[in-house]
Write an enzyme that holds these catalytic residues in place. Structure first.
Site, PDB file in Angstrom:
ATOM      1  N   GLY A  46       0.833  -1.193   0.000  1.00 39.31           N
ATOM      2  CA  GLY A  46       0.000   0.000   0.000  1.00 39.31           C
ATOM      3  C   GLY A  46       0.867   1.241   0.000  1.00 39.31           C
ATOM      4  O   GLY A  46       2.051   1.188   0.375  1.00 39.31           O
ATOM      5  N   GLN A  51       2.880   9.985   1.397  1.00 35.23           N
ATOM      6  CA  GLN A  51       4.180   9.299   1.378  1.00 35.23           C
ATOM      7  C   GLN A  51       5.012   9.689   0.155  1.00 35.23           C
ATOM      8  O   GLN A  51       6.208   9.430   0.123  1.00 35.23           O
ATOM      9  CB  GLN A  51       3.995   7.773   1.422  1.00 35.23           C
ATOM     10  CG  GLN A  51       3.469   7.287   2.756  1.00 35.23           C
ATOM     11  CD  GLN A  51       3.342   5.776   2.777  1.00 35.23           C
ATOM     12  OE1 GLN A  51       2.369   5.246   2.261  1.00 35.23           O
ATOM     13  NE2 GLN A  51       4.308   5.088   3.346  1.00 35.23           N
ATOM     14  N   CYS A  92       6.236  -0.120   7.223  1.00 37.77           N
ATOM     15  CA  CYS A  92       5.810   1.077   6.500  1.00 37.77           C
ATOM     16  C   CYS A  92       6.934   1.498   5.570  1.00 37.77           C
ATOM     17  O   CYS A  92       8.100   1.520   5.982  1.00 37.77           O
ATOM     18  CB  CYS A  92       5.499   2.192   7.498  1.00 37.77           C
ATOM     19  SG  CYS A  92       4.975   3.727   6.719  1.00 37.77           S
ATOM     20  N   LEU A  93       6.582   1.845   4.334  1.00 43.82           N
ATOM     21  CA  LEU A  93       7.611   2.269   3.375  1.00 43.82           C
ATOM     22  C   LEU A  93       8.297   3.558   3.832  1.00 43.82           C
ATOM     23  O   LEU A  93       9.392   3.864   3.374  1.00 43.82           O
ATOM     24  CB  LEU A  93       6.996   2.454   1.987  1.00 43.82           C
ATOM     25  CG  LEU A  93       6.469   1.164   1.337  1.00 43.82           C
ATOM     26  CD1 LEU A  93       5.721   1.491   0.054  1.00 43.82           C
ATOM     27  CD2 LEU A  93       7.597   0.188   1.063  1.00 43.82           C
ATOM     28  N   HIS A 134      -4.030   1.098   7.838  1.00 41.55           N
ATOM     29  CA  HIS A 134      -2.694   1.719   7.827  1.00 41.55           C
ATOM     30  C   HIS A 134      -2.666   2.904   6.845  1.00 41.55           C
ATOM     31  O   HIS A 134      -2.187   3.988   7.186  1.00 41.55           O
ATOM     32  CB  HIS A 134      -1.660   0.654   7.437  1.00 41.55           C
ATOM     33  CG  HIS A 134      -0.255   1.150   7.363  1.00 41.55           C
ATOM     34  ND1 HIS A 134       0.725   0.739   8.254  1.00 41.55           N
ATOM     35  CD2 HIS A 134       0.366   2.013   6.516  1.00 41.55           C
ATOM     36  CE1 HIS A 134       1.867   1.347   7.928  1.00 41.55           C
ATOM     37  NE2 HIS A 134       1.679   2.108   6.887  1.00 41.55           N
ATOM     38  N   GLU A 135      -3.209   2.681   5.641  1.00 40.88           N
ATOM     39  CA  GLU A 135      -3.149   3.749   4.627  1.00 40.88           C
ATOM     40  C   GLU A 135      -4.053   4.919   4.987  1.00 40.88           C
ATOM     41  O   GLU A 135      -3.678   6.074   4.800  1.00 40.88           O
ATOM     42  CB  GLU A 135      -3.541   3.206   3.247  1.00 40.88           C
ATOM     43  CG  GLU A 135      -2.629   2.128   2.696  1.00 40.88           C
ATOM     44  CD  GLU A 135      -1.166   2.450   2.788  1.00 40.88           C
ATOM     45  OE1 GLU A 135      -0.783   3.630   2.698  1.00 40.88           O
ATOM     46  OE2 GLU A 135      -0.387   1.501   2.998  1.00 40.88           O
ATOM     47  N   HIS A 138      -2.486   7.257   7.291  1.00 38.18           N
ATOM     48  CA  HIS A 138      -1.536   8.187   6.657  1.00 38.18           C
ATOM     49  C   HIS A 138      -2.225   9.478   6.220  1.00 38.18           C
ATOM     50  O   HIS A 138      -1.623  10.554   6.278  1.00 38.18           O
ATOM     51  CB  HIS A 138      -0.914   7.543   5.411  1.00 38.18           C
ATOM     52  CG  HIS A 138       0.319   6.728   5.675  1.00 38.18           C
ATOM     53  ND1 HIS A 138       1.458   7.263   6.244  1.00 38.18           N
ATOM     54  CD2 HIS A 138       0.604   5.423   5.423  1.00 38.18           C
ATOM     55  CE1 HIS A 138       2.380   6.312   6.329  1.00 38.18           C
ATOM     56  NE2 HIS A 138       1.895   5.180   5.846  1.00 38.18           N
TER      57      HIS A 138
HETATM   58 ZN    ZN Z   1       2.891   3.400   5.853  1.00 37.48          ZN
END
Ligand code: ZN
Length: 164
Positions: A46, A51, A92-93, A134-135, A138
């Protein structure tokens, strides 16, 4: 399409609340395509617009490891969450190389607009439910590290810690 730079925790853009998308434009279309490419390139499940430094309420998710099956969620909202929860590892990226244990609902029902700005509903279970939560966090400037139970660890300890 182009890869975009993924912002890393500490970048203030990740702590801001994103604005709704009002209309589909070539710029937004381009952003979505770039987000998909960036997510696949990074091996994530995701990615949220902040991000890549854009404060718009857009996320892309793909939890299908067999073939591409992306969800594009514009202005997403959670409608229902199950009482049943799942406790597992998450990455998480924007926090590369780290993972942590987070409890999320086992099932989530959400509503969003697709890339044609048409509304649809999505019901996710397991990893998909986790990714949606999670997304969407963000988009409100919330990073999963604020929800981690215990300490962040170095990634690699578990096969479940898909970055997103
Ligand atoms: Zn993340």
């Amino acid at each position: 399409m182009a890869l975009r730079n993924i912002r890393i925790a500490g970048d203030r853009v990740l702590e801001k609340t994103c604005r709704p998308v009002k209309e589909m434009t070539p710029k937004v279309e381009n952003l979505i395509n770039d987000m998909l490419e960036t997510m696949y390139d990074a091996g994530g499940v995701g990615l949220a617009a902040p991000q890549v430094g854009i404060l718009k309420r857009i996320v892309v998710i793909d939890v299908d490891f067999e073939e591409p099956h992306p969800y594009i969620m514009i202005n997403p909202e959670i409608l229902e969450v199950s009482e049943e929860t799942q406790t597992g590892d998450e990455g998480c990226l924007s926090l590369p190389g780290q993972s942590g244990t987070v409890t999320r609902p086992m099932r989530v029902k959400a509503r969003a607009l697709d890339r044609n700005m048409e509304p649809y509903e999505i019901e996710g279970e397991g990893l998909l439910a986790r990714a949606i939560c999670h997304e969407l966090d963000h988009l409100d400037g919330i990073l999963y590290m604020t929800k981690v139970e215990g300490e962040l660890r170095e990634a690699g300890a578990s096969e479940e810690e898909f970055a997103q």
